[in-house]
Structure formats: structure tokens, C-alpha cells
Scaffold this motif. Structure first.
Motif, short mmCIF file in Angstrom:
data_model
loop_
_atom_site.label_atom_id
_atom_site.label_comp_id
_atom_site.label_asym_id
_atom_site.label_seq_id
_atom_site.Cartn_x
_atom_site.Cartn_y
_atom_site.Cartn_z
N MET A 1 0.85 -1.20 0.00
CA MET A 1 0.00 0.00 0.00
C MET A 1 0.88 1.25 0.00
O MET A 1 1.87 1.31 0.74
N ASP A 2 0.53 2.24 -0.81
CA ASP A 2 1.27 3.49 -0.85
C ASP A 2 1.08 4.24 0.46
O ASP A 2 0.02 4.16 1.09
N PRO A 3 2.11 5.03 0.89
CA PRO A 3 1.95 5.82 2.11
C PRO A 3 0.90 6.89 1.94
O PRO A 3 0.66 7.38 0.83
N ALA A 4 0.23 7.23 3.04
CA ALA A 4 -0.75 8.32 3.01
C ALA A 4 -0.06 9.62 2.63
O ALA A 4 1.09 9.87 3.00
N ARG A 5 -0.76 10.45 1.88
CA ARG A 5 -0.23 11.74 1.46
C ARG A 5 -0.99 12.85 2.18
O ARG A 5 -2.22 12.91 2.13
N VAL A 6 -0.24 13.70 2.85
CA VAL A 6 -0.80 14.77 3.68
C VAL A 6 -0.24 16.10 3.19
O VAL A 6 0.98 16.24 3.00
N LEU A 7 -1.12 17.07 3.00
CA LEU A 7 -0.71 18.42 2.61
C LEU A 7 -1.21 19.40 3.66
O LEU A 7 -2.41 19.52 3.88
N ALA A 8 -0.27 20.08 4.31
CA ALA A 8 -0.60 21.14 5.28
C ALA A 8 -0.32 22.48 4.63
O ALA A 8 0.79 22.73 4.17
N VAL A 9 -1.34 23.34 4.58
CA VAL A 9 -1.22 24.65 3.96
C VAL A 9 -1.09 25.70 5.05
O VAL A 9 -2.04 25.96 5.80
N SER A 10 0.08 26.28 5.15
CA SER A 10 0.42 27.22 6.23
C SER A 10 0.39 28.65 5.70
O SER A 10 1.02 28.94 4.68
N PRO A 11 -0.32 29.55 6.36
CA PRO A 11 -0.28 30.94 5.90
C PRO A 11 1.14 31.52 5.91
O PRO A 11 1.60 32.05 4.90
N HIS A 12 1.81 31.40 7.06
CA HIS A 12 3.14 31.99 7.22
C HIS A 12 4.17 30.92 7.56
O HIS A 12 3.82 29.78 7.87
N LEU A 13 5.41 31.33 7.55
CA LEU A 13 6.53 30.44 7.83
C LEU A 13 6.66 30.23 9.33
O LEU A 13 7.51 30.83 9.99
N ASP A 14 5.81 29.39 9.85
CA ASP A 14 5.81 28.95 11.26
C ASP A 14 4.43 28.44 11.68
O ASP A 14 4.32 27.67 12.63
N ASP A 15 3.35 28.87 11.01
CA ASP A 15 2.00 28.59 11.48
C ASP A 15 1.71 27.09 11.58
O ASP A 15 1.17 26.62 12.59
N ALA A 16 2.04 26.33 10.57
CA ALA A 16 1.75 24.90 10.59
C ALA A 16 2.50 24.20 11.71
O ALA A 16 1.97 23.33 12.40
N VAL A 17 3.75 24.59 11.92
CA VAL A 17 4.58 23.93 12.93
C VAL A 17 4.13 24.33 14.33
O VAL A 17 4.00 23.48 15.22
N PHE A 18 3.90 25.62 14.56
CA PHE A 18 3.40 26.06 15.87
C PHE A 18 2.07 25.38 16.20
O PHE A 18 1.81 25.02 17.35
N SER A 19 1.21 25.23 15.21
CA SER A 19 -0.16 24.78 15.45
C SER A 19 -0.35 23.28 15.36
O SER A 19 -1.23 22.73 16.04
N ALA A 20 0.44 22.61 14.53
CA ALA A 20 0.19 21.19 14.25
C ALA A 20 1.47 20.38 14.10
O ALA A 20 1.44 19.28 13.56
#
Length: 239
Positions: free
Chosen positions: A1-20
Motif C-alpha cells: 500500500m502506498d503511504p498516506a499523502r498529507v498536505l498542510a497549507v500554512s499561511p506563514h513560515l511557522d504557522d503549521a509547525v506552531f499549530s500542528a
């Protein structure tokens, strides 16, 4: 089975990491292909006014390419999480007619109404080119705090999820969720493992230009994020 593909769309350079960041590194550990696409990362030569103040008030000289520095921080953060990062060249709000801190959290200024459409077009092109048009999970912001860039990204991400019938979860925006009087996030909390937290705080520490402004320093960031679950809506399955 292929690995799951996840796309996180971050407004700024830090938002995705700080939040998730804990979720992102947990998904990587589980075998997923996790991509973080940051929207507003374009450099501007010779910024002035409020846009320039956004870097000089952090102790950076006016001749520093602030966004290039932040893109480098983001690459370091992604290495700590195991994610793959990409940057769109759209301009942050201070370069689009928002001339004060208060304006960032107010009405959309004339001329900026089409920004969600431009974001959506860029997201669609990226999704088609990198993933053949679909992913298993799309992540984006709830836009807590009402920053205009977060609102525009939320609108574009929601439209993309609807148009492509993608599974969508929106994170509770950090550090806004930590601030006094903050709007309660939608969804259920996800409590990270110690390994996920370790990777998250290491990644967040890479954003050196932002930690004093956003958290009052590295130590305060570590304390705050270790005590904060990540919240998503619609809720993600509990491990």
C-alpha cells in the motif's frame, strides 16, 4: 500500500509547525508523506513603513532579506519534523496595503479582495503538479485571531477541499489560541506523545526571529507548547 499523502497549507513560515507540528511529525513516523506548503513567503526588495518595521522591531537590519531568513528557518524546522517544505511567492499582508498591526486583524482592504482566488489557483496548481490532484488529508488554519492572511488561506483551503472532495481538518491557530480572550477552537484536542512534543519544540525553536515576539522567548515557547494539545476540526481520529 502506498503511504498516506498529507498536505498542510500554512499561511506563514511557522504557522503549521506552531499549530500542528506534533501531528505532522507523528504522521511522518507512521509512514505518511507529509508536505507543508507555505503561502506568504515572497521577498520584497527595499520594504518601507510598517512592512520594514516588522523586521526591524525584531532586531534585524533594514538591509536583511527578512523572508529569505525565515524560509531558511522553515527548512530547519521541517528537517526536525521530517516533513517536506515548499514556499509560494505570495506577499504577506504588510506588503498588500495593510499598514499597521491593527489593520491585519480588521476588514479586507480595497484591492485585496481577490487574494483568496490567487491562493486557490496556486494551491490547485501545486496539488495537480505534486500529487496528481488529490491527497488523503488536507490541513489548514481555523483562522483563530482573525489575521487576514489566515482568513484568506482558510477560504482558499476550504474551497479546494470542497472542489476536490478532500478530507479536511483545520488546526487551532497557535499562538493565537494561547492569548487572553482568545476564541475557543473548534474540534477535539489531540494530545501528542513525548516523542512528538520533543520534535515539535525542536522544530519551533528554529523560528528564532519569531520566538520573542510570539512567545516571549524560547523557554516560554517550550513551556507553552508542551502544555497545549493540538486541536483540529473536524476532529481527527484519536490514536
Amino acid at each position: 500500500m502506498d503511504p498516506a499523502r498529507v498536505l498542510a497549507v500554512s499561511p506563514h513560515l511557522d504557522d503549521a509547525v506552531f499549530s500542528a507540528g506534533a501531528l505532522l511529525t507523528g504522521l511522518v513516523a507512521a509512514g505518511a508523506e507529509v508536505t507543508v506548503l507555505t503561502v506568504f513567503t515572497g521577498s520584497v526588495a527595499d520594504p518601507t513603513g510598517f512592512a520594514l518595521a516588522c523586521q526591524t522591531d525584531k532586531g534585524l537590519a533594514d538591509d536583511v532579506d527578512y523572508m529569505a531568513l525565515r524560509r531558511a528557518e522553515d527548512a530547519e524546522a521541517g528537517a526536525a519534523l521530517g516533513t517536506t517544505g515548499f514556499h509560494l511567492p505570495l506577499l504577506e499582508a504588510p506588503h498588500r496595503g495593510y499598514h499597521s498591526a491593527a489593520a491585519l486583524f480588521g476588514p479586507v482592504v480595497p484591492g485585496d479582495e481577490g487574494c483568496p482566488v490567487a491562493i486557490g489557483e496556486a494551491l490547485t496548481a501545486f496539488l495537480d503538479e505534486r500529487f496528481g490532484g488529490s491527497v488523503d488529508l488536507l490541513l489548514g488554519p481555523q483562522a483563530l485571531g482573525d489575521h487576514v492572511d489566515h482568513r484568506h488561506v482558510r477560504t482558499a483551503v476550504d474551497a479546494l477541499a470542497h472542489d476536490r472532495d478532500l478530507r479536511l481538518a483545520r488546526w487551532a491557530d497557535t499562538p493565537y489560541v494561547l492569548r487572553a480572550g482568545a476564541e475557543a477552537p473548534l474540534g477535539d484536542p489531540r494530545y501528542p506523545t513525548e516523542e512528538e512534543l520533543d520534535a515539535k519544540v525542536e522544530a519551533c525553536a528554529a523560528y528564532a526571529t519569531q520566538l520573542g515576539f510570539q512567545f516571549d522567548g524560547t523557554d516560554a515557547m517550550v513551556r507553552a507548547l508542551r502544555a497545549l494539545p493540538e486541536t483540529f476540526y473536524p476532529p481527527l481520529p484519536v490514536d
